[in-house]
Design a protein around this motif. Structure first.
Motif, PDB file in Angstrom:
ATOM      1  N   THR B 311      -3.390 -36.047  37.897  1.00 36.72           N
ATOM      2  CA  THR B 311      -3.489 -37.062  38.936  1.00 36.72           C
ATOM      3  C   THR B 311      -4.902 -37.072  39.479  1.00 36.72           C
ATOM      4  OG1 THR B 311      -2.724 -35.397  40.514  1.00 36.72           O
ATOM      5  CG2 THR B 311      -1.087 -36.939  39.671  1.00 36.72           C
ATOM      6  N   HIS B 312      -5.206 -38.114  40.212  1.00 37.68           N
ATOM      7  CA  HIS B 312      -6.478 -38.134  40.933  1.00 37.68           C
ATOM      8  C   HIS B 312      -6.279 -38.771  42.306  1.00 37.68           C
ATOM      9  CE1 HIS B 312     -10.538 -38.809  42.223  1.00 37.68           C
ATOM     10  NE2 HIS B 312     -10.113 -40.003  42.583  1.00 37.68           N
ATOM     11  N   SER B 313      -6.865 -38.139  43.299  1.00 35.83           N
ATOM     12  CA  SER B 313      -7.000 -38.757  44.608  1.00 35.83           C
ATOM     13  C   SER B 313      -8.186 -38.116  45.307  1.00 35.83           C
ATOM     14  CB  SER B 313      -5.744 -38.556  45.456  1.00 35.83           C
ATOM     15  OG  SER B 313      -5.998 -38.974  46.792  1.00 35.83           O
ATOM     16  N   VAL B 314      -8.864 -38.893  46.097  1.00 33.53           N
ATOM     17  CA  VAL B 314      -9.948 -38.342  46.913  1.00 33.53           C
ATOM     18  C   VAL B 314      -9.368 -37.345  47.919  1.00 33.53           C
ATOM     19  CG1 VAL B 314      -9.849 -40.163  48.678  1.00 33.53           C
ATOM     20  CG2 VAL B 314     -12.022 -38.987  48.229  1.00 33.53           C
ATOM     21  N   SER B 315      -8.072 -37.465  48.163  1.00 29.64           N
ATOM     22  CA  SER B 315      -7.397 -36.581  49.116  1.00 29.64           C
ATOM     23  C   SER B 315      -6.622 -35.504  48.375  1.00 29.64           C
ATOM     24  CB  SER B 315      -6.448 -37.433  49.966  1.00 29.64           C
ATOM     25  OG  SER B 315      -5.259 -36.732  50.204  1.00 29.64           O
ATOM     26  N   ALA B 316      -6.985 -34.247  48.587  1.00 36.22           N
ATOM     27  CA  ALA B 316      -6.321 -33.135  47.890  1.00 36.22           C
ATOM     28  C   ALA B 316      -4.837 -33.058  48.230  1.00 36.22           C
ATOM     29  CB  ALA B 316      -7.003 -31.816  48.243  1.00 36.22           C
ATOM     30  N   GLY B 317      -4.478 -33.449  49.454  1.00 32.98           N
ATOM     31  CA  GLY B 317      -3.094 -33.320  49.889  1.00 32.98           C
ATOM     32  C   GLY B 317      -2.156 -34.353  49.284  1.00 32.98           C
ATOM     33  N   LEU B 318      -2.704 -35.417  48.747  1.00 30.99           N
ATOM     34  CA  LEU B 318      -1.865 -36.446  48.117  1.00 30.99           C
ATOM     35  C   LEU B 318      -1.951 -36.379  46.599  1.00 30.99           C
ATOM     36  CD1 LEU B 318      -2.637 -39.586  50.359  1.00 30.99           C
ATOM     37  CD2 LEU B 318      -0.970 -37.765  50.720  1.00 30.99           C
ATOM     38  N   ASP B 319      -2.770 -35.454  46.093  1.00 33.89           N
ATOM     39  CA  ASP B 319      -3.081 -35.383  44.669  1.00 33.89           C
ATOM     40  C   ASP B 319      -2.002 -34.597  43.952  1.00 33.89           C
ATOM     41  OD1 ASP B 319      -4.484 -35.588  42.334  1.00 33.89           O
ATOM     42  OD2 ASP B 319      -6.288 -34.577  43.050  1.00 33.89           O
ATOM     43  N   TYR B 320      -0.812 -35.165  43.822  1.00 34.73           N
ATOM     44  CA  TYR B 320       0.347 -34.431  43.321  1.00 34.73           C
ATOM     45  C   TYR B 320       1.219 -35.380  42.501  1.00 34.73           C
ATOM     46  CZ  TYR B 320       4.628 -31.635  43.424  1.00 34.73           C
ATOM     47  OH  TYR B 320       5.750 -30.935  43.076  1.00 34.73           O
ATOM     48  N   ALA B 321       1.760 -34.855  41.404  1.00 29.05           N
ATOM     49  CA  ALA B 321       2.402 -35.716  40.412  1.00 29.05           C
ATOM     50  C   ALA B 321       3.834 -36.125  40.759  1.00 29.05           C
ATOM     51  CB  ALA B 321       2.400 -35.018  39.052  1.00 29.05           C
ATOM     52  N   ALA B 322       4.468 -35.439  41.707  1.00 28.51           N
ATOM     53  CA  ALA B 322       5.861 -35.758  42.028  1.00 28.51           C
ATOM     54  C   ALA B 322       5.992 -36.059  43.511  1.00 28.51           C
ATOM     55  CB  ALA B 322       6.780 -34.597  41.651  1.00 28.51           C
ATOM     56  N   VAL B 323       7.159 -36.537  43.906  1.00 27.88           N
ATOM     57  CA  VAL B 323       7.399 -36.885  45.303  1.00 27.88           C
ATOM     58  C   VAL B 323       8.725 -36.267  45.719  1.00 27.88           C
ATOM     59  CG1 VAL B 323       8.553 -39.054  44.697  1.00 27.88           C
ATOM     60  CG2 VAL B 323       7.404 -38.838  46.928  1.00 27.88           C
ATOM     61  N   GLY B 324       8.872 -35.970  46.990  1.00 25.78           N
ATOM     62  CA  GLY B 324      10.115 -35.354  47.460  1.00 25.78           C
ATOM     63  C   GLY B 324      11.337 -36.186  47.097  1.00 25.78           C
ATOM     64  N   PRO B 325      12.457 -35.508  46.743  1.00 25.79           N
ATOM     65  CA  PRO B 325      13.636 -36.227  46.256  1.00 25.79           C
ATOM     66  C   PRO B 325      14.256 -37.187  47.271  1.00 25.79           C
ATOM     67  CG  PRO B 325      14.161 -33.920  46.701  1.00 25.79           C
ATOM     68  CD  PRO B 325      12.669 -34.046  46.785  1.00 25.79           C
ATOM     69  N   GLU B 326      14.137 -36.868  48.557  1.00 23.85           N
ATOM     70  CA  GLU B 326      14.763 -37.761  49.543  1.00 23.85           C
ATOM     71  C   GLU B 326      14.027 -39.099  49.603  1.00 23.85           C
ATOM     72  OE1 GLU B 326      15.306 -36.058  53.427  1.00 23.85           O
ATOM     73  OE2 GLU B 326      16.718 -37.628  54.024  1.00 23.85           O
ATOM     74  N   HIS B 327      12.734 -39.069  49.368  1.00 27.86           N
ATOM     75  CA  HIS B 327      11.999 -40.338  49.281  1.00 27.86           C
ATOM     76  C   HIS B 327      12.548 -41.191  48.138  1.00 27.86           C
ATOM     77  CE1 HIS B 327       8.792 -39.948  52.245  1.00 27.86           C
ATOM     78  NE2 HIS B 327       8.691 -38.679  51.931  1.00 27.86           N
ATOM     79  N   ALA B 328      12.765 -40.537  46.987  1.00 24.70           N
ATOM     80  CA  ALA B 328      13.278 -41.274  45.829  1.00 24.70           C
ATOM     81  C   ALA B 328      14.632 -41.899  46.149  1.00 24.70           C
ATOM     82  CB  ALA B 328      13.393 -40.333  44.632  1.00 24.70           C
ATOM     83  N   TRP B 329      15.441 -41.153  46.882  1.00 23.32           N
ATOM     84  CA  TRP B 329      16.780 -41.640  47.213  1.00 23.32           C
ATOM     85  C   TRP B 329      16.730 -42.768  48.256  1.00 23.32           C
ATOM     86  CZ3 TRP B 329      19.816 -40.522  51.821  1.00 23.32           C
ATOM     87  CH2 TRP B 329      21.140 -40.949  51.731  1.00 23.32           C
ATOM     88  N   LEU B 330      15.951 -42.576  49.309  1.00 21.01           N
ATOM     89  CA  LEU B 330      15.862 -43.612  50.351  1.00 21.01           C
ATOM     90  C   LEU B 330      15.286 -44.908  49.767  1.00 21.01           C
ATOM     91  CD1 LEU B 330      14.604 -41.466  53.369  1.00 21.01           C
ATOM     92  CD2 LEU B 330      16.834 -42.606  53.178  1.00 21.01           C
ATOM     93  N   ARG B 331      14.356 -44.758  48.841  1.00 18.95           N
ATOM     94  CA  ARG B 331      13.791 -45.936  48.189  1.00 18.95           C
ATOM     95  C   ARG B 331      14.857 -46.648  47.349  1.00 18.95           C
ATOM     96  NH1 ARG B 331      11.689 -46.642  43.056  1.00 18.95           N
ATOM     97  NH2 ARG B 331      10.132 -48.305  42.833  1.00 18.95           N
TER      98      ARG B 331
END
Lengths: 261, 408
Positions: B311-331
């Protein structure tokens, strides 16, 4: 009776300790990996585990991490590993067990994967990060295709869960003899014997002990408590060290033969 | 407003996943066998602790007297004019240690101590969770080991120094992409080997159950406060709540209180990086697919063979390949929606908030700020939006200064 069942039945009949040999499939590339698998078989391994290289091998130590990186860099994919299995199957006596993280098979689709694995001559599958509780769909698909589901047991596995793995699992149980990631150690952990004793008290299903074994005396020690010993990282290291040796196969074969001495 | 409405009150036990840690088809506990017993014990210990008044009292006491909660909800009038919205900022940057991460780190460190652990293991991307964990360890007298990708150590050097100052053992991770996901792999490898006496203090709402639940609940104080504050200050609920989403903990923390308020749009902003092209961003919902990664079933950036993409982001804290499962579910439920902001837009958001409000946000939070311009066109100037300013930007000043043009 599956090929894996037959293997353990034979080992028990002969009173011999089995050797389960792990190699990272596609390391250093698929062509040489085929040579390695054949050499492992010639060296006398009773079961061959083919590790599917994954980008994020969080249960593996440095040796297998590096092997996975080399295999991925050489373009190895799950499909490539299945093709490798199909290519070597005819000339290899030992059952083939696929050792994989979940995501590659989820990406392919569990049922398509199970069918493809069976068609490639794979005998069993161990999914490292899908414990029995999470695997209803996965393991039903394996059963449906006649693939043996292999479960891991560790020193932290409760008696209830040993029973569950023995019931849901097929082929053999793979006992992790110590806490930690994969990697060769100098000695055999005390925890190996106690884990084996706990498993033996619950089930007669064949047990292979692994994690850290690298020498014939380790294999012999494991044989006192279990049906077989697993050698992984140490063998993967031999492949890494000899990758560019024209006699890669010979070196691998000699190492495996030594393990059985 | 009465004082009681501003007493930090995390929202425990209101929106649990099923007993196996599933949010619909997402979540679960996909861990190696050695960790199964540990995550089961952790779930049991957490569920017990959160129901005990003594544990909750100690936690909320730390939030108020040590962290300095409640954090303000600040109406950003000049920013609001610029983006054509009525904007309120939830000031998590004003927490002790400078980010929302401390809310979770203290909660879990208390739990670790209660469970008898002597040693905390943590991973960190931007360094904020590492700093928060090192802080909690110092406060509670625990050892702390923090794994951090070497690329992140280079771009967040200030936080590395802070962690070491706090007594933590910061260990560089040189494998894979040398960022957050690799730090999590290494933290899990440590945990597998030391599970008898170590506690893995995961910093975001991801990983195996109970982490997504536990982290969201320890962060839920953000939303509880924000909801009470906006009602007190404006007398109505916002039209939208906006938060940056890496793993997703600050977003889950502020969204949680509004999930039942159907009229409130919940908008997560992912890292759009340089472009939505393979390896150049971290917008999981824009370029990802479902899979199983680091203990949970969720959305992730992966190739056709199931390997996880860089992944790439100027922000180290967002530079991550997956997302929390509850986000996936709420979406999937249609309850949350996700946008992304490119690096350049985030850097603009960073500068804009500094110049218009005198607040230098973390580059992570700057992604949420960046989305306001888009939202302004969409909603109009009467609309009321809350933005979670999840952290402060001191750690990023050097990074931004080093960019072409200096951005100063």
């Amino acid at each position: 009776m599956s090929r894996i069942d037959e293997t353990f039945a034979r080992l028990r009949a002969e009173g011999r300790t089995g050797l389960v040999a792990y190699v990272t499939a596609g390391d250093p590339d698929l062509a040489r990996s085929a040579e390695v698998v054949r050499a492992v078989d010639r060296g006398g391994a009773d079961i061959i585990e083919l590790g599917v290289p994954f980008s994020d091998p969080l249960a593996d130590g440095p040796v297998i991490q590096r092997a996975a990186e080399r295999a991925l860099a050489a373009g190895t994919t799950l499909r490539g590993v299945l093709e490798l299995a199909a290519r070597v199957r005819g000339g290899v006596r030992a059952p083939l067990v696929l050792f994989t993280y979940a995501n590659p098979i989820v990406r392919m689709g569990v049922t398509p994967f199970a069918k493809a694995a069976k068609a490639s001559g794979i005998d069993g599958v161990l999914v490292l990060d899908v414990p029995p509780e999470e695997g209803a769909e996965t393991y039903a698909a394996f059963d449906a295709e006649g693939l043996d589901t292999i479960f891991l047991l560790s020193p932290t596995t409760s008696v209830d869960r040993i029973r569950r793995a023995a019931t849901l699992g097929r082929g053999f149980l793979y006992g992790i003899s110590r806490l930690g990631v994969t990697g060769a150690r100098a000695d055999v952990a005390d925890s190996a014997e106690s884990l084996a004793a706990r498993v033996r008290a619950e089930t007669d299903r064949p047990l292979a002990l692994g994690f850290g074994f690298s020498r014939p005396e380790h294999v012999r020690a494991a044989g006192a408590w279990a049906d077989a010993a697993v050698v992984g990282s140490a063998l993967v290291q031999v492949v890494a060290d000899q990758a560019d040796n024209p006699d890669l196969g010979g070196e691998v074969e000699r190492y495996v033969r030594w393990l059985r001495s | 407003m009465t004082a009681s409405t501003l007493t930090p009150t995390p929202n425990f036990g209101a929106r649990d996943p099923d007993a196996r840690g599933y949010y619909g088809a997402f979540g679960g506990r996909f861990v190696p066998e050695t960790l199964v017993a540990a995550v089961e014990a952790l779930a049991a210990a957490y569920l017990e602790a959160r129901s005990e008044p003594a544990f909750r009292d100690e936690y909320t006491r730390l939030l108020s007297d040590y962290v300095g909660r409640p954090t303000p909800l600040w109406e950003a009038r000049r920013l609001g004019e610029a983006v054509g919205l009525r904007v309120f900022l939830k000031r998590e940057d004003l927490n002790h240690t400078g980010a929302h991460k401390i809310n979770n780190a203290l909660g879990q460190a208390l739990l670790a101590k209660r469970m008898g652990a002597r040693r905390l293991i943590a991973e960190t991307g931007a360094g904020q969770h590492g700093v928060a964990s090192a802080t909690a360890a110092a406060l509670l007298g625990l050892e702390c080991v923090v794994y951090m990708g070497t690329e992140d150590m280079a771009r967040q050097a200030l936080n590395v120094f802070r962690m070491r100052l706090l007594g933590a053992d910061v260990r560089g991770v040189d494998s894979g992409s040398r960022t957050l996901k690799d730090a999590i792999n290494e933290a899990m490898r440590d945990w597998v080997a030391t599970v008898g006496h170590s506690y893995y203090l995961l910093g975001s709402a991801l990983g195996p159950h109970p982490y997504p639940l536990m982290v969201r609940e320890f962060q839920s104080v953000i939303g509880q406060e924000a909801r009470a504050q906006v009602l007190a200050q404006v007398g109505r609920l916002p039209d939208a709540v906006v938060a940056a989403v890496g793993g997703g903990s600050n977003a889950m923390g502020i969204f949680d209180a509004f999930v039942a308020d159907a009229g409130v749009r919940l908008i997560g902003v992912e890292a759009g990086g340089e472009a939505i092209e393979r390896g150049r961003h971290a917008a999981r919902f824009a370029g990802g697919a479902e899979g199983i990664f680091q203990g949970t079933r969720t959305w992730l950036l992966q190739d056709d063979d199931g390997n996880v993409l860089g992944t790439h982001s100027v922000s180290a804290g967002l530079d991550y390949a997956a997302v929390g499962p509850e986000h996936a579910w709420l979406r999937e439920q249609g309850r949350t929606e996700y946008a992304y902001a490119h690096d350049a837009a985030a850097l603009d958001g960073f500068a804009t908030l500094a110049r218009l409000e005198g607040i230098v946000p973390a580059l992570e939070s700057a992604h949420a700020v960046a989305h306001l311009a888009t939202l302004g066109k969409d909603l109009g100037s009467e609309a009321l939006v809350i933005v979670n300013v999840s952290g402060r930007g001191d750690k990023d000043v050097q990074t931004v200064a080093a960019l072409p043009g200096g951005r100063s």
